[in-house]
Design a protein around this motif. Sequence first.
Motif, short mmCIF file in Angstrom:
data_model
loop_
_atom_site.label_atom_id
_atom_site.label_comp_id
_atom_site.label_asym_id
_atom_site.label_seq_id
_atom_site.Cartn_x
_atom_site.Cartn_y
_atom_site.Cartn_z
N TRP A 224 0.84 -1.20 0.00
CA TRP A 224 0.00 0.00 0.00
C TRP A 224 0.87 1.25 0.00
CZ3 TRP A 224 0.19 3.23 4.33
CH2 TRP A 224 0.68 2.67 5.51
N ALA A 225 0.30 2.35 -0.48
CA ALA A 225 1.03 3.62 -0.58
C ALA A 225 0.29 4.70 0.19
CB ALA A 225 1.14 4.03 -2.05
N TRP A 226 1.05 5.70 0.61
CA TRP A 226 0.48 6.90 1.23
C TRP A 226 0.16 7.92 0.15
CZ3 TRP A 226 -0.75 7.93 6.19
CH2 TRP A 226 -0.25 7.08 7.18
N LEU A 227 -0.83 8.75 0.40
CA LEU A 227 -1.11 9.91 -0.44
C LEU A 227 -0.88 11.14 0.43
CD1 LEU A 227 -1.99 10.36 -3.36
CD2 LEU A 227 -4.34 10.58 -2.54
N TYR A 228 0.05 12.00 0.00
CA TYR A 228 0.45 13.18 0.76
C TYR A 228 0.18 14.46 -0.03
CZ TYR A 228 3.47 10.14 3.65
OH TYR A 228 3.96 9.18 4.48
N THR A 229 0.07 15.55 0.70
CA THR A 229 0.06 16.89 0.12
C THR A 229 -0.95 16.97 -1.02
OG1 THR A 229 2.45 16.79 0.59
CG2 THR A 229 1.61 18.80 -0.41
N VAL A 230 -2.17 16.57 -0.71
CA VAL A 230 -3.28 16.61 -1.66
C VAL A 230 -3.82 18.04 -1.65
CG1 VAL A 230 -5.56 15.67 -2.19
CG2 VAL A 230 -3.80 14.20 -1.17
N MET A 231 -3.64 18.73 -2.79
CA MET A 231 -4.00 20.16 -2.83
C MET A 231 -4.67 20.53 -4.14
SD MET A 231 -0.49 21.96 -1.42
CE MET A 231 0.61 21.31 -2.66
N VAL A 232 -5.66 21.40 -4.04
CA VAL A 232 -6.26 22.08 -5.19
C VAL A 232 -6.21 23.57 -4.89
CG1 VAL A 232 -8.37 22.45 -6.52
CG2 VAL A 232 -7.77 20.14 -5.76
N HIS A 233 -5.77 24.35 -5.86
CA HIS A 233 -5.62 25.79 -5.65
C HIS A 233 -6.97 26.41 -5.26
CE1 HIS A 233 -4.66 29.99 -6.15
NE2 HIS A 233 -3.39 29.62 -6.05
N PRO A 234 -6.96 27.37 -4.33
CA PRO A 234 -8.22 28.01 -3.90
C PRO A 234 -9.03 28.61 -5.06
CG PRO A 234 -6.44 28.61 -2.41
CD PRO A 234 -5.81 27.84 -3.54
N ARG A 235 -8.38 29.08 -6.11
CA ARG A 235 -9.14 29.67 -7.23
C ARG A 235 -9.98 28.61 -7.95
NH1 ARG A 235 -3.90 30.00 -9.14
NH2 ARG A 235 -3.42 28.52 -10.79
N HIS A 236 -9.68 27.34 -7.70
CA HIS A 236 -10.41 26.26 -8.35
C HIS A 236 -11.33 25.50 -7.39
CE1 HIS A 236 -8.41 26.79 -12.13
NE2 HIS A 236 -7.22 26.61 -11.60
N GLN A 237 -11.44 25.96 -6.15
CA GLN A 237 -12.31 25.28 -5.19
C GLN A 237 -13.75 25.33 -5.69
OE1 GLN A 237 -11.26 23.77 -2.22
NE2 GLN A 237 -9.18 24.16 -2.93
#
Length: 174
Positions: free
Chosen positions: A89-102
């Motif tokens: 299994w793998a970790w998923l880190y630093t999952v981000m979407v820019h605020p302008r695209h929220q």
Amino acid sequence: MSLTFTLDPSVTPDLRDGILDLWTDVTNAGGAVGFVAPVTREAIRPELVHHFAAMADGRMRLLAGHDEEGRLAATAFFGFNTHRLKTHWAWLYTVMVHPRHQGKGYGRDLLDAAEQAARTFDGIEAIQLSCRGGLGLERFYASCGYKEVGRIPGAIRVAPDDDRDDVLMWLPLV
């Protein structure tokens, strides 16, 4: 409009700067991605260097999402376990979407692209991530198919007298 996702993009100065800007903007907009606002690019840079070093060693991979203008809009880093009993299994880190695209569904698109990418990794049968409690993130991840499998009360201290739960989420791929 949708994002274009690339697994393992070339690490160029533009990508590096895009990730620094993204991470800074997400954090300063209240995002729970390892820092507490206010934060600067220079405060984030050492953590990004750590991610890049892990990528160079093969312990991490990057999924990057670009918007229709070619700007970096989303990221997720896969971390691979080195312990022989956890390599499935793998970790998923630093999952981000820019605020302008929220609010455009790009977070869901990012997690779908991450799941599809993970399905191509040899021997990976599940993805685990952790999120900061108190922000509703576990509901979002659950709506994307992740199941809460653990919670460590008060494990994340965002300020004096402001401790949050560390919530562990799991997505089986098989």
